[in-house]
Design an enzyme around this catalytic site. Structure first.
Site: not given
Length: 90
Positions: A8, A10
């Site tokens: 991922d 962020d």
């Protein structure tokens, strides 16, 4: 075939500062590039997957996101951790 690590963006690769769309606002999580280099050296393909609701909400454009992704690809490659792909959902 080779193994892949799906990361991922962020909060994993960069500090989650809400709607990061510009290089100057992007801050790596400490050790993220080094960890990615270790994965790449171990034979993993590195794939970034990320929700980017800021595009859908009109906070920034797809072109701005693409510019940031080009910078990310270059930065990861220079660190010895080339990205196999970046996939997003607006």
């Amino acid at each position: 075939m080779r193994p892949a690590a799906f990361l991922d963006r962020d909060g994993v690769i960069n500090l989650d500062a809400e709607y990061v769309a510009r290089v100057e606002d992007f801050r790596f999580v400490d050790g993220a590039l080094e960890a990615c280099r270790s994965l790449a050296e171990a034979g993993y393909a590195l794939v970034v997957v990320t929700n980017q609701s800021g595009i859908g909400r009109g906070y920034y454009t797809l072109a701005q996101f693409d510019t940031l992704c080009a910078w990310m690809r270059a930065t990861f490659a220079a660190a010895g951790a080339p990205l196999a792909g970046i996939y997003h959902c607006p």
